[in-house]
Write a protein that holds these residues in place. Structure first.
Motif, PDB file in Angstrom:
ATOM      1  N   CYS A 491       5.227   9.494  -1.610  1.00 10.83           N
ATOM      2  CA  CYS A 491       6.599   9.811  -2.060  1.00 10.83           C
ATOM      3  C   CYS A 491       6.939   9.010  -3.305  1.00 10.83           C
ATOM      4  O   CYS A 491       7.509   9.545  -4.275  1.00 10.83           O
ATOM      5  CB  CYS A 491       7.587   9.508  -0.927  1.00 10.83           C
ATOM      6  N   CYS A 498       6.222  17.978  -1.464  1.00  9.51           N
ATOM      7  CA  CYS A 498       7.531  18.327  -0.912  1.00  9.51           C
ATOM      8  C   CYS A 498       8.395  18.988  -1.977  1.00  9.51           C
ATOM      9  O   CYS A 498       8.214  18.776  -3.176  1.00  9.51           O
ATOM     10  CB  CYS A 498       8.243  17.064  -0.387  1.00  9.51           C
ATOM     11  N   ALA A 501      13.952  16.961  -4.903  1.00 10.59           N
ATOM     12  CA  ALA A 501      15.370  16.724  -4.640  1.00 10.59           C
ATOM     13  C   ALA A 501      16.213  17.573  -5.595  1.00 10.59           C
ATOM     14  O   ALA A 501      15.777  17.895  -6.701  1.00 10.59           O
ATOM     15  CB  ALA A 501      15.681  15.235  -4.816  1.00 10.59           C
ATOM     16  N   PRO A 502      17.418  17.999  -5.183  1.00  9.19           N
ATOM     17  CA  PRO A 502      18.073  17.566  -3.934  1.00  9.19           C
ATOM     18  C   PRO A 502      17.722  18.421  -2.733  1.00  9.19           C
ATOM     19  O   PRO A 502      18.191  18.172  -1.642  1.00  9.19           O
ATOM     20  CB  PRO A 502      19.539  17.684  -4.285  1.00  9.19           C
ATOM     21  N   ARG A 505      13.121  16.412   0.832  1.00 10.24           N
ATOM     22  CA  ARG A 505      13.084  14.968   1.028  1.00 10.24           C
ATOM     23  C   ARG A 505      11.703  14.598   1.544  1.00 10.24           C
ATOM     24  O   ARG A 505      11.177  15.223   2.462  1.00 10.24           O
ATOM     25  CB  ARG A 505      14.156  14.530   2.027  1.00 10.24           C
ATOM     26  N   CYS A 506      11.036  13.577   0.883  1.00 10.21           N
ATOM     27  CA  CYS A 506       9.711  13.100   1.273  1.00 10.21           C
ATOM     28  C   CYS A 506       9.867  11.790   2.041  1.00 10.21           C
ATOM     29  O   CYS A 506      10.620  10.902   1.626  1.00 10.21           O
ATOM     30  CB  CYS A 506       8.836  12.893   0.029  1.00 10.21           C
ATOM     31  N   THR A 507       9.123  11.675   3.163  1.00 12.80           N
ATOM     32  CA  THR A 507       9.143  10.446   3.956  1.00 12.80           C
ATOM     33  C   THR A 507       7.714   9.961   4.117  1.00 12.80           C
ATOM     34  O   THR A 507       6.845  10.690   4.623  1.00 12.80           O
ATOM     35  CB  THR A 507       9.761  10.707   5.339  1.00 12.80           C
ATOM     36  N   CYS A 515       7.560  16.132   4.963  1.00 14.35           N
ATOM     37  CA  CYS A 515       8.537  16.800   4.101  1.00 14.35           C
ATOM     38  C   CYS A 515       9.622  17.412   4.973  1.00 14.35           C
ATOM     39  O   CYS A 515       9.338  17.970   6.051  1.00 14.35           O
ATOM     40  CB  CYS A 515       7.876  17.888   3.256  1.00 14.35           C
ATOM     41  N   CYS A 517      13.797  19.458   4.567  1.00 16.96           N
ATOM     42  CA  CYS A 517      14.851  19.958   3.681  1.00 16.96           C
ATOM     43  C   CYS A 517      16.134  19.170   3.946  1.00 16.96           C
ATOM     44  O   CYS A 517      16.460  18.825   5.092  1.00 16.96           O
ATOM     45  CB  CYS A 517      15.098  21.450   3.921  1.00 16.96           C
ATOM     46  N   THR A 518      16.886  18.890   2.903  1.00 13.98           N
ATOM     47  CA  THR A 518      18.149  18.167   3.043  1.00 13.98           C
ATOM     48  C   THR A 518      19.233  19.112   3.543  1.00 13.98           C
ATOM     49  O   THR A 518      19.056  20.340   3.580  1.00 13.98           O
ATOM     50  CB  THR A 518      18.554  17.553   1.703  1.00 13.98           C
ATOM     51  N   GLY A 525      10.230  22.267   4.129  1.00 12.04           N
ATOM     52  CA  GLY A 525      10.212  20.947   3.493  1.00 12.04           C
ATOM     53  C   GLY A 525       9.356  20.962   2.255  1.00 12.04           C
ATOM     54  O   GLY A 525       9.638  20.268   1.282  1.00 12.04           O
TER      55      GLY A 525
END
Length: 754
Positions: A491, A498, A501-502, A505-507, A515, A517-518, A525
């Motif tokens: 990330c 992924c 943004a926005p 979102r990568c974790t 991945c 989605c916000t 994702g």
């Protein structure tokens, strides 16, 4: 010069250079005072001294010089070029050498006017007129090298010496316009014949010199010498008298030796040529070719037949017999032993079988072992006519000897290098990463010995063995040289896949990442799309407001015809005769069909504009032939029934106009629906599996393209829906590239008609 001085006494009176009584008019006497000044039959030539023939005008340049000379023809006056035309006064008047004396008749056809540069003697070759040139006639030559401009050159011919002039008082060129052109000076007259024989060019002791017509001489050379055109040189008898040595070779020498002959054997040089001294050596004898010759004196000889021949050997001396061959094979039966005899001229030869060699008399067995044919790898046994090799281990009998077996010929070491050792045997030299097992090179698995590989261990890394080597690599999600690996934050490094943004979102996780989605977006994702809160009803607006979808959310805005009252309330403003924000027009009423609709939108195909107060005035412009901003087309032949035609409302043919145009599968006009079962959809495509409407033949349709009803207890078996109408004939339906193609085409048509 004494003559000049005498003439000068006639004209010099009281120190004035004029003749008494001629001070005012002397023209009548001038012609007789210069050479060629008077020509019989004329009244005088005043033009010589004056600018005109009448003589009454000014004197010319020569006249002035003539006056300065006291009206006397002088040597200096003859040398001057008064008019500067390149010819001296003496040349122009025919007396270049000052030979004329006053009173002499001197007519010359080449005469010019010395005071007039445009009147010159005729352009002739001065060398052709003896009065104008003074070159010697005997041994001399004249060259008009200046092309008739008054100059010439004298020289002596080859074989002569001297000045080249015939006079002892000759000319010298001095040059200079208006000054002396020629200066008469003393010189040695004539050309003298050169005595070429002086010093005897023929060289004393070789010949005598005799003069010939100049230029030239000749040499009478003594014996052994010859004249080459310059002197006496050695006579080469070898080339001048070919064959002088007979059978010998000639070598030239300078006198008195002159030459010698190198004679072949049997001949000798007698001082003139080669003569016979030994008939046998000279080859002048008559012995048979198979007899030996013995000389007897200088001209006699005896003949004797050689071994293997019989007879006298001399046809002219003896009985007339020649030498006859003796057949030894017939007279000496078995002479060659195991071989065969072949008679030849004067003897015989033995043809021996393999293993035997002729000693010149018979065939003897060869002891092949003496030459060590078996080499160092075996023992030799001699046999009659042959031999045998008993080869040692590691050797093989081939090519008549014991040869070392090349154990490396089959590349037994594989990737290694094979080196032969003392027979029998070899050894393998293996490269790095390989080891010899005694027969070949085998790979070393370094990964089995971690202390050798020293790779990072799982999960960070791993060791991968390969032939002759190995490789340390980091596992997916780790980075390093394979020996040391560290976890990668995909990330932070931006190497994840992924959705950016926005929307996404990568974790980061241990060795990987996830991945998602916000809020306000949906998807895997990796791919996230905005949620249309207006369509889902997640956002609901008050009356007079319109829901406006935004990335990640939605908001409410006043609908067309409504305005914000400043407190967040949308109130209707359409129809007040004043166009405000959100209105396309406002004609002061709430009627449709007059160009400005009840919603204050410009109606097709009208065109509206506002006055200063904001009141809209509308006009139907369709049919005027001009495509206005609210028109898509405007042509005379408009039609609401013809496919692909410009419609009567000046809009292009489009989905929903009730006419089946190109690219449309169906078009029911106002009845096109995305909600009614089996209806022609708003994109002019028929109802299909995946349109979110349960059509005929479908048990269910959740909009994803899966009409198999796997999660719906509808009493219909999965994958058994009819294969017509809805297109849900099989599990999963035709929702692959076909559905995407239909949606794409509908989107393209929709964009084209906006």
């Amino acid at each position: 010069m004494g003559r000049l001085r005498a003439l000068g006494l006639l004209v010099v009176v009281a120190g004035v250079g004029v003749v008494p009584g001629l001070e005012t008019d002397a023209s009548a006497f001038y012609p007789e005072r210069v050479p060629n000044g008077y020509i019989s039959g004329t009244t005088g030539r005043c033009i010589i001294c004056h600018m005109s023939a009448a003589g009454g005008d000014a004197r010319n340049a020569f006249g002035n010089a003539f006056q300065n000379a006291g009206f006397v023809w002088t040597e200096n006056l003859a040398e001057l070029d008064s008019d500067g035309d390149g010819w001296t006064n003496g040349q122009e008047l025919g007396d270049p050498f000052f030979d004329w004396s006053q009173g002499e008749s001197y007519a010359n056809p080449y005469r010019g006017e010395p005071g007039n540069s445009s009147s010159e003697p005729s352009n002739f070759n001065l060398c052709s007129n003896a009065n104008y040139r003074d070159c010697a006639t005997t041994g001399g030559s004249c060259s008009d090298v200046y092309n008739g401009n008054g100059r010439w050159e004298c020289s002596c011919n080859a074989g002569y010496s001297g000045s080249g002039h015939r006079r002892s008082s000759s000319h010298v060129w001095t040059g200079g316009a208006g000054t002396k052109r020629f200066e008469i000076t003393s010189t040695v007259a004539g050309c003298t014949d050169i005595n070429e024989c002086s010093g005897n060019p023929c060289t004393s002791g070789r010949g005598n010199c005799s003069e010939t017509a100049p230029p030239g001489y000749t040499c009478s050379c003594f014996t052994g010498w010859t004249f080459n055109g310059t002197t006496c040189v050695d006579l080469n008898e070898c080339t001048s008298m070919p064959g002088i040595c007979g059978v010998g070779n000639c070598t030239n020498f300078s006198p008195p030796t002159r030459y010698t002959c190198a004679c072949p054997p049997g001949f000798g040089f007698d001082g003139t040529t080669c003569v016979t001294e030994n008939a046998c050596l000279a080859g002048t004898h008559d012995c048979d070719s198979n007899a030996d010759c013995a000389a007897v004196g200088a001209s006699d000889w005896n003949c004797t037949c050689r071994t293997g021949w019989s007879g006298v050997g001399s046809p002219s001396r003896g009985t007339g017999d020649r030498c006859v061959d003796i057949n030894e094979c017939a007279t000496m039966v078995g002479v060659c032993g195991v071989g065969s005899c072949r008679n030849n001229a004067g003897g015989y030869t033995c043809s021996c079988p393999s293993g035997y060699t002729s000693n010149g008399t018979t065939c003897l067995d060869d002891n092949e072992c003496t030459s060590r044919p078996c080499g160092d790898g075996g023992t030799c046994d001699n046999l009659p006519g042959s031999y045998n090799c008993d080869c040692d281990a590691g050797y093989t009998f081939t090519g008549g000897t014991c040869r070392d077996i090349d154990e490396c010929s089959g590349r037994p070491c594989g990737v290694g290098t094979c080196e032969e050792t003392a027979p029998p045997g070899y050894r393998c030299v293996c490269p790095s990463g390989w080891v010899s097992d005694g027969s070949t090179c085998v790979d070393i698995n370094e990964c089995d010995t971690p202390e050798i590989a020293r790779c990072a261990v799982e999960p960070e890394g791993e060791c991968i063995n390969s032939e002759g080597s190995f490789e340390c690599i980091c596992s997916t999600g780790y980075a390093g040289d394979g020996r040391t690996c560290s976890e990668i934050d995909e990330c932070a490094e931006g190497i994840d896949d992924c959705a950016p943004a926005p929307a996404g979102r990568c974790t980061n996780t241990d060795g990987a990442y996830t991945c998602a989605c916000t809020e306000g977006y949906e998807g895997s994702g990796v791919s996230c799309s905005d949620v249309d809160e207006c369509a889902t009803g997640a956002v609901r607006c008050d009356p007079g407001q319109t829901c406006v979808n935004e990335p990640g959310g939605a908001s409410c805005a006043c609908s067309p015809g409504f305005v914000d009252d400043g407190e967040g309330n949308c109130i209707r403003a359409c129809g007040d005769g004043h166009r405000t924000a959100g209105e396309a027009c406002d004609d002061g009423n709430m009627d449709d069909g007059d160009g400005c609709s009840a919603a204050c939108e410009v109606e097709v195909p009208w065109s509206c504009w506002e006055d200063d107060a904001g009141l809209s005035t509308c006009e139907n412009t369709c049919g005027d032939g001009l495509v206005q901003s609210n028109e898509e087309c405007d042509v005379p032949d408009r039609s609401d029934t013809e496919p692909n035609a410009c419609r009567t409302n000046c809009l292009e043919a489009h989905c929903g106009d009730g006419v089946l145009d190109d690219g449309e599968t169906c078009d029911d006009g106002e009845t096109n629906s995305d909600e009614a079962a089996n209806a022609c959809r708003s994109n002019c495509m028929p109802a299909f599996c995946g349109d979110g409407v349960v059509d005929e033949g479908e048990a269910c349709d959740d909009g994803t393209g899966d009409c198999s009803c796997a999660s719906v207890d509808a009493g219909v078996d999965a994958g058994t829906a009819p294969d017509e109408g809805g297109g849900c004939a099989a599990a999963g339906g035709n929702t692959g590239s076909g559905v995407l193609w239909v949606l794409g085409l509908a989107w393209a048509l929709r964009r084209r008609r906006r």
